[in-house]
Design an enzyme around this catalytic site. Structure first.
Site, short mmCIF file in Angstrom:
data_model
loop_
_atom_site.label_atom_id
_atom_site.label_comp_id
_atom_site.label_asym_id
_atom_site.label_seq_id
_atom_site.Cartn_x
_atom_site.Cartn_y
_atom_site.Cartn_z
CD1 TRP A 105 29.78 42.52 45.59
CD2 TRP A 105 31.97 42.81 45.85
NE1 TRP A 105 29.95 43.63 46.37
CE2 TRP A 105 31.30 43.83 46.55
CE3 TRP A 105 33.37 42.79 45.87
CZ2 TRP A 105 31.97 44.83 47.24
CZ3 TRP A 105 34.04 43.79 46.56
CH2 TRP A 105 33.34 44.79 47.23
CG ASP A 175 29.60 35.90 46.60
OD1 ASP A 175 29.05 35.78 47.70
OD2 ASP A 175 30.12 36.97 46.20
CE LYS A 199 27.56 41.50 51.70
NZ LYS A 199 27.64 42.96 51.77
#
Length: 363
Positions: A105, A175, A199
């Site tokens: 990511w 992030d 999540k």
């Protein structure tokens, strides 16, 4: 099987939500708080929804101790849109940014940012298949960089930053999608924090952005209106119809976490779960956790046996036992147990029990 014949879901996301929150949402689904309507049907311009989003922001600020000079935004587009919004809005002076690559990511984020400015990769742990977190110091970053970017927890590879990089006066962007609300964070050390909700927070659909106010308002004039943080900051995250239901569920999760003792309590619980699983893996002589011990994630635990056919058998038999979504990501292989906040200790205990039975039958 757990209450309501629910399985233990080790999915990397969307993932388990606290059962207490699901039960409350279910009870309120046809008639929220006496309004005679569901939140799914409610106008986002109504006083009732305004209260929902205001409460959600207030409770998140309390949980994370977010300073007053930070805006909290509830956006759409997931992490993929943040890969673009961050450089569009924050490349405001030198048009330079430094990225640390610790997984898929952060690499995708850097690749996207290269469309907008001079992006330098300061460190990259792909040389060891992302099984460690590089140690970077203030001297590693360009002094005129507009920001430094990291991904604090790497969902696919199971690593987590054991430190906060010292970037001096350079804004640090993080992030935190797969570890937000699992530990206390000093928000003041970051210029911007963002996290997809699917999540640890809520159903897929809402992305949380926590941004220092002095970083807002510098997007180029030709920036599409939705991609400008100022648009959302000026309109209280309601420039257009927000992901109302996901924001509502997020707010209920914030209330629930506060009721059980906040982030210190949930972090202690997460440590207990992760230590149980890692200790078993390390002592099994059959399974292996590839990530350096000091860099291991509490949220995502990859492990391997080393034989693809045996691993395939493990995943199939685990599912028969109500242990779902244990297949590792395609670039890592093996297995991965995502044990986010809402995964109960009983689920990890059941997993370890099955792992030991499987070891005895297959070693």
């Amino acid at each position: 099987m757990s209450k309501y014949d629910r399985v233990f879901n080790f999915s990397a996301g969307p993932s388990m939500l606290p059962l207490e929150v699901i039960e409350k949402v279910a009870a309120d689904l046809p008639n929220y708080n006496g309004t005679g309507q569901s939140v799914m049907e409610m106008s986002h311009r109504s006083a009732e929804f305004q209260q929902i989003i205001d409460d959600a922001e207030a409770n998140l600020r309390k949980l994370m101790n977010i300073p007053e000079n930070y805006k909290v935004l509830f956006l759409q587009g997931g992490g993929t849109l943040q890969f673009s919004m961050v450089p569009i809005n924050l490349l405001r002076n030198s048009k330079k940014a430094d990225y640390i690559i610790t997984g898929q990511w952060s690499k995708k984020a850097a690749d996207e940012a290269k469309k907008f400015g001079d992006i330098r990769i300061v460190a990259d742990s792909s040389d060891a298949n992302f099984t460690y977190i590089p140690k970077c110091t203030r001297e590693d970053f360009r002094p005129d960089a507009d920001y430094v970017y990291i991904c604090t927890n790497n969902t696919i590879f199971g690593s987590h930053y054991p430190y906060v990089p010292d970037t001096g006066d350079i804004p640090l962007v993080a992030d935190m999608s797969s570890c937000i609300l699992s530990e206390e964070v000093d928000v003041s050390k970051y210029g911007l924090i963002w996290a997809g909700a699917q999540k640890n927070v809520a159903p897929a659909g809402v992305t949380i952005v926590i941004i220092r106010e002095d970083l807002i308002g510098f997007a180029p004039e030709d920036t599409p209106i939705y991609l400008n943080y100022k648009t959302h900051a000026d309109n209280g995250s309601m420039y257009n119809t927000p992901p109302c239901f996901a924001i509502y569920v997020a707010g209920e999760v914030f209330k629930y976490l506060e009721s059980i003792g906040g982030l210190p309590a949930i972090h202690e619980y997460d440590l207990k779960k992760a230590n149980l699983l890692y200790d078993y893996i390390d002592g099994s002589g059959f399974y292996k956790a590839p990530v350096n011990k000091e860099d291991r994630s509490l949220m995502n635990v990859p492990f391997v046996i080393g034989d693809p056919e045996i691993e395939k058998k493990f995943i199939a038999e685990a599912k028969e036992r109500g242990l779902y979504n244990l297949k590792g990501y395609k670039t890592v292989g093996g297995m991965r147990a995502s044990i986010y906040n809402a995964v109960p200790l009983e689920g990890v205990e059941a997993l370890v029990e099955f792992m030991e039975e499987f070891r005895k039958a297959n070693q």
